[in-house]
Design a protein around this motif. Sequence first.
Motif, PDB file in Angstrom:
ATOM      1  N   LEU A   1       9.625  86.398  37.507  1.00 22.32           N
ATOM      2  CA  LEU A   1       9.849  85.276  38.413  1.00 22.32           C
ATOM      3  C   LEU A   1       9.802  85.753  39.862  1.00 22.32           C
ATOM      4  O   LEU A   1      10.322  86.822  40.198  1.00 22.32           O
ATOM      5  CB  LEU A   1      11.222  84.664  38.119  1.00 22.32           C
ATOM      6  N   GLN A   2       9.187  84.944  40.704  1.00 21.23           N
ATOM      7  CA  GLN A   2       9.256  85.218  42.136  1.00 21.23           C
ATOM      8  C   GLN A   2       9.466  83.902  42.880  1.00 21.23           C
ATOM      9  O   GLN A   2       9.011  82.850  42.459  1.00 21.23           O
ATOM     10  CB  GLN A   2       8.022  85.937  42.651  1.00 21.23           C
ATOM     11  N   TYR A   3      10.196  84.022  43.999  1.00 23.72           N
ATOM     12  CA  TYR A   3      10.450  82.843  44.833  1.00 23.72           C
ATOM     13  C   TYR A   3       9.894  83.121  46.217  1.00 23.72           C
ATOM     14  O   TYR A   3      10.268  84.090  46.865  1.00 23.72           O
ATOM     15  CB  TYR A   3      11.956  82.535  44.916  1.00 23.72           C
TER      16      TYR A   3
ATOM     17  N   GLU B   1       8.571  77.810  47.039  1.00 23.21           N
ATOM     18  CA  GLU B   1       7.964  77.649  45.726  1.00 23.21           C
ATOM     19  C   GLU B   1       8.392  78.780  44.797  1.00 23.21           C
ATOM     20  O   GLU B   1       8.552  79.923  45.225  1.00 23.21           O
ATOM     21  CB  GLU B   1       6.434  77.654  45.817  1.00 23.21           C
ATOM     22  N   ALA B   2       8.545  78.434  43.523  1.00 23.51           N
ATOM     23  CA  ALA B   2       8.839  79.425  42.492  1.00 23.51           C
ATOM     24  C   ALA B   2       7.595  79.615  41.628  1.00 23.51           C
ATOM     25  O   ALA B   2       6.861  78.660  41.351  1.00 23.51           O
ATOM     26  CB  ALA B   2      10.014  78.976  41.642  1.00 23.51           C
ATOM     27  N   GLN B   3       7.368  80.853  41.199  1.00 23.44           N
ATOM     28  CA  GLN B   3       6.243  81.163  40.328  1.00 23.44           C
ATOM     29  C   GLN B   3       6.685  82.100  39.219  1.00 23.44           C
ATOM     30  O   GLN B   3       7.578  82.938  39.406  1.00 23.44           O
ATOM     31  CB  GLN B   3       5.115  81.848  41.099  1.00 23.44           C
TER      32      GLN B   3
ATOM     33  N   ARG C   1       2.667  78.368  39.108  1.00 25.14           N
ATOM     34  CA  ARG C   1       3.761  77.716  39.832  1.00 25.14           C
ATOM     35  C   ARG C   1       4.717  77.071  38.845  1.00 25.14           C
ATOM     36  O   ARG C   1       4.307  76.466  37.862  1.00 25.14           O
ATOM     37  CB  ARG C   1       3.197  76.663  40.779  1.00 25.14           C
TER      38      ARG C   1
ATOM     39  N   LEU D   1      15.564  73.612  42.171  1.00 25.78           N
ATOM     40  CA  LEU D   1      14.952  74.614  43.040  1.00 25.78           C
ATOM     41  C   LEU D   1      15.986  75.222  43.982  1.00 25.78           C
ATOM     42  O   LEU D   1      15.987  76.436  44.233  1.00 25.78           O
ATOM     43  CB  LEU D   1      13.818  73.968  43.833  1.00 25.78           C
TER      44      LEU D   1
ATOM     45  N   LEU E   1      18.035  77.661  42.079  1.00 24.61           N
ATOM     46  CA  LEU E   1      17.282  78.887  41.826  1.00 24.61           C
ATOM     47  C   LEU E   1      17.211  79.778  43.060  1.00 24.61           C
ATOM     48  O   LEU E   1      17.458  80.981  42.979  1.00 24.61           O
ATOM     49  CB  LEU E   1      15.875  78.540  41.335  1.00 24.61           C
ATOM     50  N   VAL E   2      16.870  79.211  44.216  1.00 29.12           N
ATOM     51  CA  VAL E   2      16.730  80.058  45.398  1.00 29.12           C
ATOM     52  C   VAL E   2      18.068  80.651  45.811  1.00 29.12           C
ATOM     53  O   VAL E   2      18.142  81.803  46.250  1.00 29.12           O
ATOM     54  CB  VAL E   2      16.082  79.287  46.574  1.00 29.12           C
TER      55      VAL E   2
ATOM     56  N   MET F   1      18.644  83.484  43.413  1.00 30.71           N
ATOM     57  CA  MET F   1      17.677  84.568  43.615  1.00 30.71           C
ATOM     58  C   MET F   1      17.978  85.363  44.880  1.00 30.71           C
ATOM     59  O   MET F   1      17.781  86.578  44.923  1.00 30.71           O
ATOM     60  CB  MET F   1      16.266  83.992  43.680  1.00 30.71           C
TER      61      MET F   1
END
Length: 224
Positions: free
Chosen positions: A132-134, A140-142, A147, A155, A158-159, A162
């Motif tokens: 996972l990357q933000y 955006e998360a991928q 995506r 979201l 999540l951020v 993260m």
Amino acid sequence: MKVLLIEDELELASALCAALERHGLVVDHVGSLADAEEAAQSGDHDAVLLDRALPDGEGLGLIPILRLRRPGVPIIVLTARGEMSDRVAGLDLGADDYLAKPFAVEELLARVRAVRRRPVTMITEPVRLGRLQYDLTNDEAQVGDRRLDLPRRELRVLVTLMRRRGRTVLRSALEDAVYGFDDDIQSNTLDAHISRLRRKLVEASAGVEIHAIRGVGYLIRAAP
């Protein structure tokens, strides 16, 4: 993305909040310098939209205070005073952009995206964990090169996790990041967002796990 809107015209503020939220932003609204200073202490806003003519003073006077507390936060001044000298005064005091009223919401959104891309905002490289990357710049998360489409509140959860990956994030901090001042927060609403987020991360094979720390909050870490 979470923004702080400092605007004392209630009708305009209400319309702006509704429009920005329709575009996936979380908006905190205050109508005075005093309330803005208090709101800025939370330190979790991604951008500030600042009116000049506030009931308790000149909005530009807030910019040095914001810069001390959040050196990298983008600040866009929104005002009916659009003369060249007014724009120069705002930019010289440290604003990143200056938008004269009336304006289109689409233009405001474009300017918010633009100032967040500038190096002065201290936006870092994407945050990575597992697969996972933000992307902080594009919000955006991928997972891998795909995506991950998430509702705005999932979201924001999540951020927030993260950014503090591997550390426990207090429940109150998550609620502050996810909800605006005026949102009605039910006791189990945050848990529902996290439950849905967990399921989507598993389905996407993101390689991360969200753990509940009983009575404290949550943390995200790479799956074993």
